[in-house]
Design an enzyme around this catalytic site. Sequence first.
Site, PDB file in Angstrom:
ATOM      1  N   GLU A  37      38.837 -38.584  19.670  1.00 57.89           N
ATOM      2  CA  GLU A  37      37.583 -38.462  18.747  1.00 57.89           C
ATOM      3  C   GLU A  37      37.931 -37.285  17.721  1.00 57.89           C
ATOM      4  O   GLU A  37      37.729 -36.336  17.706  1.00 57.89           O
ATOM      5  CB  GLU A  37      36.280 -38.152  19.328  1.00 57.89           C
ATOM      6  CG  GLU A  37      35.652 -39.255  20.196  1.00 57.89           C
ATOM      7  CD  GLU A  37      34.242 -38.770  20.675  1.00 57.89           C
ATOM      8  OE1 GLU A  37      33.736 -37.805  19.863  1.00 57.89           O
ATOM      9  OE2 GLU A  37      33.796 -39.302  21.650  1.00 57.89           O
ATOM     10  N   GLU A  48      34.077 -36.123  27.668  1.00 55.51           N
ATOM     11  CA  GLU A  48      33.458 -34.622  27.388  1.00 55.51           C
ATOM     12  C   GLU A  48      32.583 -33.814  28.566  1.00 55.51           C
ATOM     13  O   GLU A  48      31.785 -33.141  28.622  1.00 55.51           O
ATOM     14  CB  GLU A  48      32.803 -34.376  26.284  1.00 55.51           C
ATOM     15  CG  GLU A  48      33.529 -34.953  24.825  1.00 55.51           C
ATOM     16  CD  GLU A  48      32.597 -34.849  23.657  1.00 55.51           C
ATOM     17  OE1 GLU A  48      33.351 -34.382  22.688  1.00 55.51           O
ATOM     18  OE2 GLU A  48      31.488 -34.914  23.594  1.00 55.51           O
TER      19      GLU A  48
END
Length: 583
Positions: A234, A161
């Site tokens: 995710e 991320e």
Amino acid sequence: MTGSVPSLTWHDGQILRDGAPNRILSGAVHYFRIHPDQWEDRLRRLAAMGANTVDTYVAWNFHERVEGEYDFTGWRDIARFIRIAGEVGLDVFVRPSPYICAEWSNGGIPFWLSGRVRALRTSDAGFLSAVDAWYDALIPQLEPLQAAHGGPIRLIQVENEYGSFGSDATYLEHLRDGLRSRGMVEMLTTADGTLPDMVRNGSVAGAMGTFTFGTGVQDAVALRRDDHHLMCSELWGGWFDHWDEHHHVRSADSMIGTVQELLDEGGSVSVYMAHGGTNFGLWAGANHDGAIQPTITSYDSDAPIGEDGTVNDKFHALRAAFAPFHSGPLPEVPDAPRRQSAASAALSPVASLLDVVRAQPVAATAPQPLSYEELGVEDGVVAYESSVSYPVSSTLRLLELRDRATVFLDGVRLGTIEHDGEQSLALPASGGEGVLTIVVESLGRINYGPYTGQRKGILGGVLIGRRYAHGWEHRVVPQSVVVERAQRDETPPDGLATATFDVTDPADAWLAFPGGAKGMVWLNGFLLGRYWERGPQVTLYAPGPLWREGRNEIVVLDTDRLGARVEIRENPDFGASEEFIGA
């Protein structure tokens, strides 16, 4: 297949496995949150859920707690965890980037590094030098276990991320090239949220972009690059909890609706978490959204496979959704975990909080309070002590406290100061002098956003009125507390206490501490984690391998108020719950 050819590639929107179309059905399971004697059990449950892949982060600070000292043994034997996954029949998606987030202390970055390097997760020379040394130690553990060499590793994440954090393309290229130059030949990925800016800044050439979201399938479809496969690395089927919040849950119908939507779009998925496990010790991180938000000890995350391995409706929903992608029947679901029967034991006070503090040697002296990093302290409790004078009607102020302080003057508790609360306390109105003792506790190192790497302790000094108090002794309470009874005439209201349980058949247990306020708990010398009356978590998970036949000792260090007993309960209690779905 052996050699240097990756087993997985992507082309024209598909993942190809040895040239044939392949769908990744994964779940996140973190070796560092599970007792190693239970790794195989949890991985077998994941396979029975219908997953064909397990994904795990690698927590750098779990392996290099002291700079230059690397540990890949026992609980930290990442290679063993990967080999077990392969034996169970699972592929492995390994995520070894320096930063993992994961609600893990400091996002996985060692405290000794963040204490001296300001520009984390950048091409800063100091940061890259530490990363390179870490990769020189870590990658030899992983490289032989790639599918190209007959092992189970088929995907490798470059960074985590990153588009939510920074924009240093040179840093991402350094990580990518560092993996390749050390022999990692399998498919590389990145992972980012579903905003164009995140994807733009988190991507690097040569790595397939994936997404992280709770409900954003159509956003991911729109952002997916033409030749990349649609994958959510995710998919948040549950959520984590902070202290002083409700327990977050997500319904099975809500979760499976998003999973099915992704599968119907031809995508691959990794459910985060498939099995959350536990933030044992003081490894729980914290977030910061205008104020610090410490994460609880449990990382159950309302996952399909619960903290102790119990399976639930989400598990069965995923098993049904994943089954059609398998050519044969799924493995049988393992039996439910065994639990100890309910029991109770009295807590016997041993020493007050001040007794515990003063039993420690002076670690350092300095004119101003030193930070945890300057003291070489990772987390836990540090006591600052100084002889002070104070005028009539004066006020004590702590500047930049991180995170919580219990303040004593000549052994009398004045009160508590917290990171984001009122930073001052009134001193006795008559004025005078005395010994000021400030017992500081770190509540978890921030793991996400611009405050990642924030230092701990009293960072700006101590003021009495307008002037600094100088001349400080520092004592560090070790995370392996030695139980020694102090000579006292009264029962201390706080501090150290013990309880014992005689066990004939060691098994999992859930521990509760009624009446206790805020404490750390050890079972047979192992630090389980924290409890806090603010909730939501009420019970701590104590896995079966930590118990032994015969006498078992519980030690509690409560900074505020000791309870009268410890209870073994037959079911977990995560507190009042609320439905929560990550975006």
